[in-house]
Design an enzyme around this catalytic site. Structure first.
Site, PDB file in Angstrom:
ATOM      1  N   LYS A   1       0.539  -1.284  -0.130  1.00  0.00           N
ATOM      2  CA  LYS A   1       0.244  -0.182   0.129  1.00  0.00           C
ATOM      3  C   LYS A   1       0.987   1.339   0.131  1.00  0.00           C
ATOM      4  CE  LYS A   1      -3.026   2.312   2.896  1.00  0.00           C
ATOM      5  NZ  LYS A   1      -3.635   2.588   4.313  1.00  0.00           N
TER       6      LYS A   1
ATOM      7  N   LYS B   1      -9.555  13.073   9.140  1.00  0.00           N
ATOM      8  CA  LYS B   1      -8.864  12.015  10.648  1.00  0.00           C
ATOM      9  C   LYS B   1      -8.940  13.092  11.334  1.00  0.00           C
ATOM     10  CE  LYS B   1      -5.997   9.209   8.573  1.00  0.00           C
ATOM     11  NZ  LYS B   1      -6.016   7.964  10.161  1.00  0.00           N
TER      12      LYS B   1
ATOM     13  N   ASP C   1       1.469   5.899   5.547  1.00  0.00           N
ATOM     14  CA  ASP C   1       0.472   5.328   5.247  1.00  0.00           C
ATOM     15  C   ASP C   1       1.526   4.853   4.076  1.00  0.00           C
ATOM     16  OD1 ASP C   1      -1.877   3.743   5.954  1.00  0.00           O
ATOM     17  OD2 ASP C   1      -2.633   5.530   4.954  1.00  0.00           O
TER      18      ASP C   1
ATOM     19  N   ARG D   1      -7.865  -0.366   1.653  1.00  0.00           N
ATOM     20  CA  ARG D   1      -8.357  -1.243   0.615  1.00  0.00           C
ATOM     21  C   ARG D   1      -8.888  -1.542  -0.407  1.00  0.00           C
ATOM     22  NH1 ARG D   1     -11.953  -1.836   5.479  1.00  0.00           N
ATOM     23  NH2 ARG D   1     -10.553  -1.055   6.688  1.00  0.00           N
TER      24      ARG D   1
END
Length: 500
Positions: A267, A279, A290, A353
């Site tokens: 990812k 966030k 991330d 995802r």
């Protein structure tokens, strides 16, 4: 850092610093005993004075001991001799390297590698020592105006073992060096700010770092090519950013071209503000990591390039940013993935995802023997497992067990969570084939359940590294995981050649 192997009696060693172990209750290890004898009992007298007991974490630097050629001797606490396992060994080694580096010694000879570690070989000791040395000496400096340069940098380290272990130790050193370098590359990428490490930068670094390996090929697909592949889920995440998405594809050929490869997917969200489902501001700066899955895959590919194992590997990295914008995904939007399945986006912060599912579908064209995706995917994984193991879920139990074993060998451990059909119900949608979230309960599991819907043709495993790829607090920064477990898994597929 120049790390080498040496086989020589400790009392005959000439070095700026000798590193030897002392066990609890002031019991010198075998190499400390040899130095004590050569110095006429000086070490025992110092230990009896109570300067150290041999407990884990303790170190004591001694200077200019009579009868010893070395300038310094570092005594390192190893804990109880009967309980000297890989955990205590790793702690002793890390403390030793840090202490020697801080001392100003330009070179050192480490005899901790010649100690007996419970259920481990000397070759494993060497491999772990090389890996931990790179870890201990890594310093992030790229975005400081002045680069920190130590006055007396530790430039050479000799790892000492007996002559019987020398042959296998060479393999251990090679593996440890490769993983150490790969993990440092991963840490550097993870520590860079989001305005530097963009999807384009990530793609450029992949090419720059891996171009030196003749049997490794890097391709970068731009937005137009991604659109032609109909990666609607991946592209929907990138819509909110001015940075164009990149699909990085790396192919390593270590054996015959027709041999099916092992696939790694990482990812690569280079900054995750959460999109419209933004966030909280607190600690949002840490969302530059991330892309930890992508960085881990790149570090693993560097390690594989160094080791040249006789297998084929393909790495796939979807890279983009997830930001709020007038064109960004909105809660309630429905997108169509590369597989043709439709997804209702209930939370735009569940974006990892969405990019991984298209990468999983893309991996099918390589007919992989197995596929492992790795991602800083869910905060729920940190709640469930903390910061010690990564979460592991798989649709193939032999693959899961191979990863668990690789985690034990590499000390980059994983813990398996269930992937039961009952959890799939949480992903039901009234408006699409599935929703992209499944509610508060079992968030790590339902995220993997979502990905599993794109792996029907694959032997697949998912590593959630949200808790392991990054440290918060005073030691904030990238850890270099999951390079060790991924590299070890790939080496385990090569038979006995790399077994220690």
């Amino acid at each position: 850092m120049n790390i080498t192997l040496k086989c020589a009696p400790v009392e005959q060693q000439s070095s700026h610093c000798l590193i030897v172990g002392v066990f609890e209750k002031r019991q010198p290890g075998p190499h400390a005993q040899a130095l004590d004898k050569a110095s006429g009992g000086v070490l025992q007298r110092i230990l009896k004075q109570g300067d150290m007991d041999g407990k884990p974490g303790q170190t004591l630097m001694l200077h200019q001991l009579s009868g010893i050629k070395a300038e310094r001797v570092l005594l390192v606490g190893c804990g109880k001799a009967s309980e000297f396992d890989e955990k205590q060994y790793s702690k002793a080694l890390s403390n030793a390297i840090t202490a020697v580096n801080d001392s100003g010694a330009r070179d050192a000879a480490c005899y901790l590698t010649d100690l007996e570690v419970k259920d481990r070989s000397k070759a494993w000791n060497v491999r772990r020592a090389a890996e931990l040395t790179h870890q201990a000496l890594y310093r992030y400096q790229q975005t400081f105006s002045k680069k920190e340069k130590p006055d007396y940098p530790l430039g050479k380290l000799q790892l000492c073992v007996d002559d019987k272990a020398l042959k296998s130790a060479r393999i251990g050193l090679k593996i440890g060096e490769a993983i150490g370098k790969g993990a440092s590359f991963t840490r550097e990428l993870g520590n860079l700010p989001g305005n530097v490490c963009t999807p384009t930068y990530l793609a450029n670094q992949a090419g720059k770092q891996l171009k030196g390996y003749d049997n490794m090929k890097v391709r970068v697909l731009n937005q137009k090519s991604i659109e032609e592949l109909k990666m609607g889920a991946f592209l929907s995440v990138a819509k909110g950013s001015r940075q164009p998405p990149k699909l990085i594809v790396i192919e390593y050929q270590g054996t015959q071209k027709e041999t099916r490869p092992y696939a790694l997917i990482g990812k690569g969200v280079t900054f995750d503000a959460g999109g419209i489902s933004i966030k909280p501001a607190s600690a949002m700066d840490e969302m530059k990591y991330d892309m930890g899955g992508a960085a881990g895959v790149l570090g693993t590919m560097q390690a594989i390039g160094e080791l040249q194992p006789p297998i084929n590997v393909v790495a796939i990295i979807p890279a983009c940013e997830n930001l709020p914008d007038g064109n960004a995904n909105k809660p309630g939007d429905v997108v169509t993935s590369m597989s043709g399945q439709t997804i209702e986006i209930l939370n735009t912060d569940a974006e990892g995802r969405l990019i991984l599912c298209d990468a999983l579908t893309y991996s099918e064209r390589f007919k992989p023997r197995s596929v492992i995706d790795t991602a800083t995917l869910t905060g729920a994984c940190i709640v469930a497992l903390g910061n010690h193991p990564c979460g592991l879920l798989s649709n193939d139990q032999p693959l899961a067990e191979a990863l668990l074993a690789a985690g034990q060998t590499s000390q980059d451990r994983a813990w398996q969570l269930p992937l039961w059909d009952e959890y799939q119900d949480q992903l039901k949608s009234n408006f699409a084939d599935m929703a992209n979230i499944g509610g508060r309960e079992a968030g790590t599991i339902t995220a993997a359940c979502f990905l599993s819907r794109f792996t029907k043709k694959l032997k697949w495993a998912h590593l959630d590294i949200a808790g392991t790829a990054w440290k918060s607090g005073a030691d904030k920064g990238s850890t270099g995981r999951p390079v060790p477990i991924l590299t070890q898994y790939l080496l385990d597929q090569c038979g006995k050649k790399y077994q220690l």
